[in-house]
Scaffold this motif. Sequence first.
Motif, PDB file in Angstrom:
ATOM      1  N   PRO A  26       0.813  -1.811  -3.607  1.00  0.00           N
ATOM      2  CA  PRO A  26       1.847  -1.661  -2.572  1.00  0.00           C
ATOM      3  C   PRO A  26       3.219  -1.390  -3.190  1.00  0.00           C
ATOM      4  CG  PRO A  26       0.453  -3.553  -2.115  1.00  0.00           C
ATOM      5  CD  PRO A  26       0.113  -3.104  -3.495  1.00  0.00           C
ATOM      6  N   LEU A  27       4.032  -0.603  -2.488  1.00  0.00           N
ATOM      7  CA  LEU A  27       5.332  -0.192  -3.007  1.00  0.00           C
ATOM      8  C   LEU A  27       6.506  -0.770  -2.233  1.00  0.00           C
ATOM      9  CD1 LEU A  27       4.560   3.571  -3.736  1.00  0.00           C
ATOM     10  CD2 LEU A  27       4.468   1.629  -5.316  1.00  0.00           C
ATOM     11  N   SER A  28       6.280  -1.263  -1.032  1.00  0.00           N
ATOM     12  CA  SER A  28       7.350  -1.893  -0.256  1.00  0.00           C
ATOM     13  C   SER A  28       6.714  -2.856   0.737  1.00  0.00           C
ATOM     14  CB  SER A  28       8.206  -0.851   0.470  1.00  0.00           C
ATOM     15  OG  SER A  28       7.508  -0.286   1.559  1.00  0.00           O
ATOM     16  N   ALA A  29       7.538  -3.565   1.493  1.00  0.00           N
ATOM     17  CA  ALA A  29       7.006  -4.587   2.392  1.00  0.00           C
ATOM     18  C   ALA A  29       6.159  -4.012   3.512  1.00  0.00           C
ATOM     19  CB  ALA A  29       8.163  -5.405   2.981  1.00  0.00           C
ATOM     20  N   HIS A  30       6.572  -2.855   4.042  1.00  0.00           N
ATOM     21  CA  HIS A  30       5.948  -2.349   5.258  1.00  0.00           C
ATOM     22  C   HIS A  30       5.186  -1.032   5.099  1.00  0.00           C
ATOM     23  CE1 HIS A  30       7.820  -5.370   7.779  1.00  0.00           C
ATOM     24  NE2 HIS A  30       8.990  -5.097   7.241  1.00  0.00           N
ATOM     25  N   ILE A  31       5.430  -0.291   4.030  1.00  0.00           N
ATOM     26  CA  ILE A  31       4.839   1.043   3.956  1.00  0.00           C
ATOM     27  C   ILE A  31       4.747   1.515   2.508  1.00  0.00           C
ATOM     28  CG2 ILE A  31       7.120   2.110   4.296  1.00  0.00           C
ATOM     29  CD1 ILE A  31       5.697   4.430   5.763  1.00  0.00           C
ATOM     30  N   GLY A  32       3.668   2.252   2.232  1.00  0.00           N
ATOM     31  CA  GLY A  32       3.543   2.914   0.942  1.00  0.00           C
ATOM     32  C   GLY A  32       2.748   2.134  -0.083  1.00  0.00           C
ATOM     33  N   ALA A  33       1.761   2.806  -0.703  1.00  0.00           N
ATOM     34  CA  ALA A  33       0.999   2.211  -1.795  1.00  0.00           C
ATOM     35  C   ALA A  33       0.552   3.314  -2.738  1.00  0.00           C
ATOM     36  CB  ALA A  33      -0.211   1.437  -1.269  1.00  0.00           C
ATOM     37  N   ARG A  34       0.519   2.996  -4.029  1.00  0.00           N
ATOM     38  CA  ARG A  34      -0.013   3.927  -5.028  1.00  0.00           C
ATOM     39  C   ARG A  34      -1.454   3.551  -5.315  1.00  0.00           C
ATOM     40  NH1 ARG A  34       2.387   2.235  -9.172  1.00  0.00           N
ATOM     41  NH2 ARG A  34       0.605   1.543 -10.413  1.00  0.00           N
ATOM     42  N   ILE A  35      -2.315   4.563  -5.364  1.00  0.00           N
ATOM     43  CA  ILE A  35      -3.723   4.332  -5.657  1.00  0.00           C
ATOM     44  C   ILE A  35      -4.038   4.889  -7.040  1.00  0.00           C
ATOM     45  CG2 ILE A  35      -6.092   4.868  -4.981  1.00  0.00           C
ATOM     46  CD1 ILE A  35      -5.232   4.881  -2.094  1.00  0.00           C
ATOM     47  N   ASP A  36      -4.567   4.036  -7.899  1.00  0.00           N
ATOM     48  CA  ASP A  36      -4.954   4.418  -9.261  1.00  0.00           C
ATOM     49  C   ASP A  36      -6.468   4.301  -9.419  1.00  0.00           C
ATOM     50  OD1 ASP A  36      -2.261   4.720  -9.926  1.00  0.00           O
ATOM     51  OD2 ASP A  36      -2.086   2.648 -10.667  1.00  0.00           O
ATOM     52  N   GLY A  37      -6.977   4.848 -10.533  1.00  0.00           N
ATOM     53  CA  GLY A  37      -8.387   4.693 -10.867  1.00  0.00           C
ATOM     54  C   GLY A  37      -9.315   5.593 -10.091  1.00  0.00           C
ATOM     55  N   VAL A  38      -8.837   6.776  -9.705  1.00  0.00           N
ATOM     56  CA  VAL A  38      -9.664   7.704  -8.947  1.00  0.00           C
ATOM     57  C   VAL A  38      -9.320   9.124  -9.377  1.00  0.00           C
ATOM     58  CG1 VAL A  38      -8.014   7.792  -7.030  1.00  0.00           C
ATOM     59  CG2 VAL A  38     -10.406   8.356  -6.618  1.00  0.00           C
ATOM     60  N   ASP A  39     -10.311   9.974  -9.442  1.00  0.00           N
ATOM     61  CA  ASP A  39     -10.135  11.380  -9.801  1.00  0.00           C
ATOM     62  C   ASP A  39     -10.478  12.211  -8.571  1.00  0.00           C
ATOM     63  OD1 ASP A  39     -10.172  13.966 -10.771  1.00  0.00           O
ATOM     64  OD2 ASP A  39     -11.298  13.480 -12.595  1.00  0.00           O
ATOM     65  N   LEU A  40      -9.484  12.850  -7.996  1.00  0.00           N
ATOM     66  CA  LEU A  40      -9.677  13.559  -6.730  1.00  0.00           C
ATOM     67  C   LEU A  40     -10.242  14.971  -6.912  1.00  0.00           C
ATOM     68  CD1 LEU A  40      -6.370  12.535  -4.888  1.00  0.00           C
ATOM     69  CD2 LEU A  40      -8.554  11.299  -5.092  1.00  0.00           C
ATOM     70  N   ARG A  41     -10.499  15.366  -8.144  1.00  0.00           N
ATOM     71  CA  ARG A  41     -11.030  16.709  -8.378  1.00  0.00           C
ATOM     72  C   ARG A  41     -12.506  16.835  -8.035  1.00  0.00           C
ATOM     73  NH1 ARG A  41      -9.397  17.255 -14.543  1.00  0.00           N
ATOM     74  NH2 ARG A  41     -10.275  15.130 -14.399  1.00  0.00           N
ATOM     75  N   ALA A  42     -13.211  15.708  -7.977  1.00  0.00           N
ATOM     76  CA  ALA A  42     -14.651  15.714  -7.712  1.00  0.00           C
ATOM     77  C   ALA A  42     -14.945  14.956  -6.422  1.00  0.00           C
ATOM     78  CB  ALA A  42     -15.387  15.064  -8.884  1.00  0.00           C
ATOM     79  N   PRO A  43     -16.114  15.172  -5.831  1.00  0.00           N
ATOM     80  CA  PRO A  43     -16.478  14.412  -4.633  1.00  0.00           C
ATOM     81  C   PRO A  43     -16.428  12.912  -4.913  1.00  0.00           C
ATOM     82  CG  PRO A  43     -17.995  16.236  -4.961  1.00  0.00           C
ATOM     83  CD  PRO A  43     -17.144  16.181  -6.196  1.00  0.00           C
ATOM     84  N   LEU A  44     -15.921  12.152  -3.946  1.00  0.00           N
ATOM     85  CA  LEU A  44     -15.757  10.717  -4.119  1.00  0.00           C
ATOM     86  C   LEU A  44     -16.962   9.964  -3.575  1.00  0.00           C
ATOM     87  CD1 LEU A  44     -12.052  10.361  -2.914  1.00  0.00           C
ATOM     88  CD2 LEU A  44     -12.871  10.548  -5.273  1.00  0.00           C
ATOM     89  N   PRO A  45     -17.347   8.863  -4.213  1.00  0.00           N
ATOM     90  CA  PRO A  45     -18.380   8.001  -3.633  1.00  0.00           C
ATOM     91  C   PRO A  45     -17.907   7.480  -2.271  1.00  0.00           C
ATOM     92  CG  PRO A  45     -17.905   7.391  -5.913  1.00  0.00           C
ATOM     93  CD  PRO A  45     -16.849   8.355  -5.509  1.00  0.00           C
ATOM     94  N   ALA A  46     -18.862   7.164  -1.412  1.00  0.00           N
ATOM     95  CA  ALA A  46     -18.526   6.694  -0.068  1.00  0.00           C
ATOM     96  C   ALA A  46     -17.631   5.462  -0.104  1.00  0.00           C
ATOM     97  CB  ALA A  46     -19.808   6.389   0.707  1.00  0.00           C
ATOM     98  N   ALA A  47     -17.850   4.592  -1.070  1.00  0.00           N
ATOM     99  CA  ALA A  47     -17.051   3.374  -1.167  1.00  0.00           C
ATOM    100  C   ALA A  47     -15.584   3.686  -1.449  1.00  0.00           C
ATOM    101  CB  ALA A  47     -17.608   2.453  -2.246  1.00  0.00           C
ATOM    102  N   GLU A  48     -15.329   4.709  -2.271  1.00  0.00           N
ATOM    103  CA  GLU A  48     -13.949   5.067  -2.584  1.00  0.00           C
ATOM    104  C   GLU A  48     -13.282   5.767  -1.401  1.00  0.00           C
ATOM    105  OE1 GLU A  48     -13.651   7.129  -6.290  1.00  0.00           O
ATOM    106  OE2 GLU A  48     -13.974   5.281  -7.439  1.00  0.00           O
TER     107      GLU A  48
END
Length: 303
Positions: A26-48
């Motif tokens: 999370p980046l602030s109290a009410h809005i915004g988060a950074r997501i790490d640990g994922v590569d968006l170039r390939a199809p994502l598993p359903a869980a991700e």
Amino acid sequence: MTEAVLDQTENATRSRHSEAPLTVHPLSAHIGARIDGVDLRAPLPAAEVAAIRAALLKWKVVFFRDQHLSHEQHIAFARQFGAPTVGHPVFGHVDGFPELYSVGKHRKANRFEGQAVQRPWTGWHTDVTAAVNPPAASILRGVVIPPYGGDTQWTNLVAAYQALSEPLRGIVDGLRGVHRFTPPAGASATDEFARAVRSRALVSEHPLVRVHPETGERALYVSPSFLKHLSGFAPRESQQLLELLWEHVVRSEFTVRFKWEPGSIAFWDNRATAHLAPTDIFDLDFDRQLYRITLVGDVPVGV
């Protein structure tokens, strides 16, 4: 592609994802988060996919770094979360890629003379609310980014609604407003942008408070750039109430500011946010090029 190659690709994807599990910051109290640990170039598993969707619904806008996607990969990523719309209902799309809209420094929307009166909410908007079914979400990818300047801001319209006094929430719950896509102040009759807008007018009426179709939350659906007046109100009444609400939704505690880098991606819930594109880039000599995909949305439903 052969079945063996497909198996190898899937195994490599699983291995890559297992090395760095998806994390949400999370980046602030009410809005915004950074997501790490994922590569968006390939199809994502359903869980991700599910984890990203859950973070989006909770934080309203999520950000990714170091995701250097091609146009094709950008479109493929978007399709995992919904059906892409045409790039833009008025200004079209990138040649050969009908799903993509080019957000360049000198795109048509910025080419007009004159200067409108600047207010705290000037420029803030929710994407294409003048459509009958505005986009559900937008996915913006940074490609050419200036070394400084050009930040984008978002505000949480659910938090803004919840912060209203109870009597005012009771009033706005039952109101509707007319959204219109019009040329900006200062645009002349010969301006290319103004002509395009007038030839493809978008006008719709939506509830002032929108019930989110997935979370059930109430959002103050008051896009400052596109909401023109309240239905059934006298002009003076409409303007006074709208200015009160517009000033309210852009209060700093509801917002987050994002500094772009090449390969950055912002993915926001267009049903629960408004955002502000930067204007400081026009005072700089640097180029700026991003690409946006919007996802098909539903007709807004009120209280």
